[in-house]
Write a protein that holds these residues in place. Structure first.
Motif, PDB file in Angstrom:
ATOM      1  N   ILE A 128       0.903  -1.320   0.118  1.00 35.64           N
ATOM      2  CA  ILE A 128      -0.234  -0.143  -0.163  1.00 35.64           C
ATOM      3  C   ILE A 128       0.959   1.157  -0.118  1.00 35.64           C
ATOM      4  O   ILE A 128       0.513   2.259  -0.414  1.00 35.64           O
ATOM      5  N   ASP A 129       1.981   1.246   0.445  1.00 31.41           N
ATOM      6  CA  ASP A 129       3.039   2.434   0.401  1.00 31.41           C
ATOM      7  C   ASP A 129       3.723   2.569  -0.948  1.00 31.41           C
ATOM      8  O   ASP A 129       4.462   3.421  -0.889  1.00 31.41           O
ATOM      9  N   GLY A 130       3.542   1.711  -1.643  1.00 29.52           N
ATOM     10  CA  GLY A 130       4.256   1.941  -3.147  1.00 29.52           C
ATOM     11  C   GLY A 130       5.555   1.164  -3.226  1.00 29.52           C
ATOM     12  O   GLY A 130       6.006   1.117  -4.330  1.00 29.52           O
ATOM     13  N   GLU A 131       5.839   0.586  -2.333  1.00 32.17           N
ATOM     14  CA  GLU A 131       7.241   0.006  -2.285  1.00 32.17           C
ATOM     15  C   GLU A 131       7.078  -1.588  -2.833  1.00 32.17           C
ATOM     16  O   GLU A 131       6.086  -2.114  -2.757  1.00 32.17           O
ATOM     17  N   VAL A 132       8.299  -1.867  -3.499  1.00 32.50           N
ATOM     18  CA  VAL A 132       8.210  -3.400  -3.938  1.00 32.50           C
ATOM     19  C   VAL A 132       8.572  -4.245  -2.914  1.00 32.50           C
ATOM     20  O   VAL A 132       9.686  -4.172  -2.160  1.00 32.50           O
ATOM     21  N   TYR A 133       7.601  -5.316  -2.642  1.00 30.10           N
ATOM     22  CA  TYR A 133       8.141  -6.354  -1.498  1.00 30.10           C
ATOM     23  C   TYR A 133       8.565  -7.588  -2.162  1.00 30.10           C
ATOM     24  O   TYR A 133       8.864  -8.560  -1.496  1.00 30.10           O
ATOM     25  N   GLY A 134       8.155  -7.818  -3.317  1.00 28.03           N
ATOM     26  CA  GLY A 134       8.213  -9.094  -4.167  1.00 28.03           C
ATOM     27  C   GLY A 134       8.151  -9.039  -5.599  1.00 28.03           C
ATOM     28  O   GLY A 134       7.887  -8.193  -6.156  1.00 28.03           O
ATOM     29  N   ILE A 135       8.806 -10.097  -6.126  1.00 32.22           N
ATOM     30  CA  ILE A 135       9.039 -10.319  -7.536  1.00 32.22           C
ATOM     31  C   ILE A 135       8.353 -11.545  -8.045  1.00 32.22           C
ATOM     32  O   ILE A 135       8.669 -12.587  -7.466  1.00 32.22           O
ATOM     33  N   ALA A 136       7.410 -11.653  -9.031  1.00 29.67           N
ATOM     34  CA  ALA A 136       6.722 -12.748  -9.191  1.00 29.67           C
ATOM     35  C   ALA A 136       7.140 -13.076 -10.700  1.00 29.67           C
ATOM     36  O   ALA A 136       6.974 -12.340 -11.613  1.00 29.67           O
ATOM     37  N   GLN A 137       7.083 -14.456 -11.047  1.00 26.52           N
ATOM     38  CA  GLN A 137       7.261 -15.037 -12.201  1.00 26.52           C
ATOM     39  C   GLN A 137       7.118 -16.444 -12.177  1.00 26.52           C
ATOM     40  O   GLN A 137       7.579 -17.089 -11.274  1.00 26.52           O
ATOM     41  N   GLY A 138       6.617 -16.971 -13.137  1.00 28.93           N
ATOM     42  CA  GLY A 138       6.602 -18.437 -13.255  1.00 28.93           C
ATOM     43  C   GLY A 138       5.377 -19.093 -14.082  1.00 28.93           C
ATOM     44  O   GLY A 138       4.740 -18.164 -14.584  1.00 28.93           O
ATOM     45  N   SER A 139       5.366 -20.323 -14.227  1.00 24.67           N
ATOM     46  CA  SER A 139       4.321 -20.829 -15.056  1.00 24.67           C
ATOM     47  C   SER A 139       3.072 -20.969 -14.150  1.00 24.67           C
ATOM     48  O   SER A 139       3.169 -21.308 -13.155  1.00 24.67           O
ATOM     49  N   LEU A 140       2.029 -20.862 -14.585  1.00 25.96           N
ATOM     50  CA  LEU A 140       0.647 -20.856 -14.291  1.00 25.96           C
ATOM     51  C   LEU A 140      -0.002 -22.136 -13.954  1.00 25.96           C
ATOM     52  O   LEU A 140       0.053 -23.100 -15.105  1.00 25.96           O
ATOM     53  N   VAL A 141      -0.574 -22.371 -12.904  1.00 28.12           N
ATOM     54  CA  VAL A 141      -1.658 -23.698 -12.583  1.00 28.12           C
ATOM     55  C   VAL A 141      -2.800 -23.130 -12.980  1.00 28.12           C
ATOM     56  O   VAL A 141      -3.411 -22.472 -11.865  1.00 28.12           O
ATOM     57  N   VAL A 142      -3.583 -23.549 -13.761  1.00 27.73           N
ATOM     58  CA  VAL A 142      -4.951 -22.977 -13.839  1.00 27.73           C
ATOM     59  C   VAL A 142      -5.966 -24.455 -13.966  1.00 27.73           C
ATOM     60  O   VAL A 142      -5.773 -25.330 -14.569  1.00 27.73           O
ATOM     61  N   SER A 143      -6.875 -24.389 -12.584  1.00 28.45           N
ATOM     62  CA  SER A 143      -7.889 -25.633 -12.894  1.00 28.45           C
ATOM     63  C   SER A 143      -8.916 -25.538 -13.721  1.00 28.45           C
ATOM     64  O   SER A 143      -9.527 -26.935 -14.012  1.00 28.45           O
ATOM     65  N   GLY A 144      -9.384 -24.374 -14.315  1.00 25.77           N
ATOM     66  CA  GLY A 144     -10.501 -24.367 -15.148  1.00 25.77           C
ATOM     67  C   GLY A 144     -10.035 -24.495 -16.606  1.00 25.77           C
ATOM     68  O   GLY A 144      -9.050 -24.395 -16.977  1.00 25.77           O
ATOM     69  N   PHE A 145     -11.044 -24.852 -17.576  1.00 23.86           N
ATOM     70  CA  PHE A 145     -10.575 -24.824 -18.886  1.00 23.86           C
ATOM     71  C   PHE A 145     -11.905 -24.516 -19.770  1.00 23.86           C
ATOM     72  O   PHE A 145     -13.311 -24.383 -18.990  1.00 23.86           O
TER      73      PHE A 145
END
Length: 364
Positions: A128-145
């Protein structure tokens, strides 16, 4: 160790209905934080955003490629079908340290039909303060189709436009906390209750000494704690193991108006009252009769409407609530007359208006 020994000795006389402090309260300031980011999912099999209707996807692609030295001419509008713009969010646990990983959830914000088979590109997650606290990247797991035909027919199972990346984000920044800087800790009850707060205070003082804990209100109890971090952790471990008997829940009747679900608390009581239950059913059947004249009468065939009305009023049954009736007797009396959930709500509302229902009636 002495704290834990004291707690174990005190638990020998704890009643069977007692609950642990760990299950009743949380430590003030020890909480998770929400993170959110905007990113791109690539590698989709033609199920990405239709760029003509999601211009922000093309804008994101242009900005990303520009950072790698690739310039797309302004008059060129790439028609990409394997890219989707998404929002990414995660919960950062309390005391999470840089290098640890957390799960992330990815949701499409454009018109992509499915994220199955896609990969999330590096996405910064901000607080909420605008600071970066994490970096996300990777392959998705999708349960629906989902599947669609050329005639416009379409079928979907679950939600294919949403997915998760297990351990998909690495923590880059720790959230500052004053956990070890104050001379006391505050326990916040999950459910506000003056009785539970008083019993929690007494339970702590009986084990760790008088004036160790002091109730601040119906939610918070302030407890003196060691300043040293390692001692404070052992102290909190001992506090969480204390068992107390929480206060009784208030007398409430909860009615879900959408599903017809009725939940009656164990503390609900009814004053003397007589209830008559009956229902009136009216059935109206419309049909058309055809009047066919004799062949020699030179008459005309006419259609005449006809209505049949049937009224069914079963015999009303009356039952009596005696003083101090408990939950079991209420349910048994209502079941004897075969009241449906809607009828039960009407009976409870009538008892409340008559002043015979000693409970708070809440409709959600």
């Amino acid at each position: 160790m002495k704290y834990i020994a004291l707690v174990l000795l005190a638990l020998a006389a704890v009643p069977a209905s007692a609950e642990r402090v760990k299950d009743l309260a949380s430590v003030s300031g020890v909480r998770g934080n929400q993170l959110v980011g905007y990113g791109l999912v690539v590698g989709l099999d033609g199920t990405g955003d239709q760029t003509s209707q999601a211009p922000f996807t093309i804008q994101s692609i242009r900005n990303m490629l520009a950072k790698f030295g690739v310039t797309i001419p302004a008059n060129v509008n790439p028609q990409l079908k394997n890219v989707a713009a998404v929002t990414v969010y995660a919960d950062l646990p309390a005391f999470a340290k840089p290098g640890q990983t957390i799960d992330v959830t990815v949701n499409s914000i454009g018109n992509a039909t499915s994220l199955r088979g896609g990969s999330l590109l590096m996405t910064p997650l901000r607080g909420i303060d605008g600071e970066v606290y994490g970096i996300a990247q990777g392959s998705l797991v999708v349960s629906g189709f989902g599947a669609a035909g050329k005639d416009g027919s379409r079928i979907a199972v679950n939600t294919p436009s949403s997915g998760r990346v297990p351990n998909g984000a690495s923590v880059e920044r720790a959230v500052p906390t004053n956990f070890a800087t104050e001379p006391f800790i505050v326990l916040n009850l999950n459910t506000p209750d003056f009785t539970t707060a008083s019993r929690l205070t007494d339970g702590i003082n009986n084990i760790f000494g008088a004036d160790t804990a002091r109730a601040m209100d119906a939610v918070s109890v302030r407890v003196q704690a060691p300043i040293d971090a390692s001692q404070r952790i052992a102290y909190l471990s001992a506090l969480e193991a204390i068992e107390i008997e929480p206060g009784d829940a208030p007398a409430r009747v909860i009615v879900n108006s959408r599903t017809g679900t009725v939940v009656i608390g164990s503390a609900v009581r009814v004053k003397p009252a007589a209830v008559a239950h009956g229902s009136l059913s009216v059935t109206i059947t419309e049909r058309n009769d055809v009047s066919q004249p004799n062949a020699l009468s030179n008459g005309e065939t006419v259609v005449t409407p006809r209505s049949d009305i049937k009224v069914d009023q079963p015999e009303a049954r009356m039952f009596v609530f005696n003083a101090g009736v408990n939950l079991d007797e209420i349910v048994r009396a209502v079941n004897q007359v075969g009241a449906a959930p809607g009828d039960l709500v009407a009976i409870l509302e009538a008892l409340k208006e008559a002043g015979a229902l000693r409970a708070e009636l809440i409709v959600i």
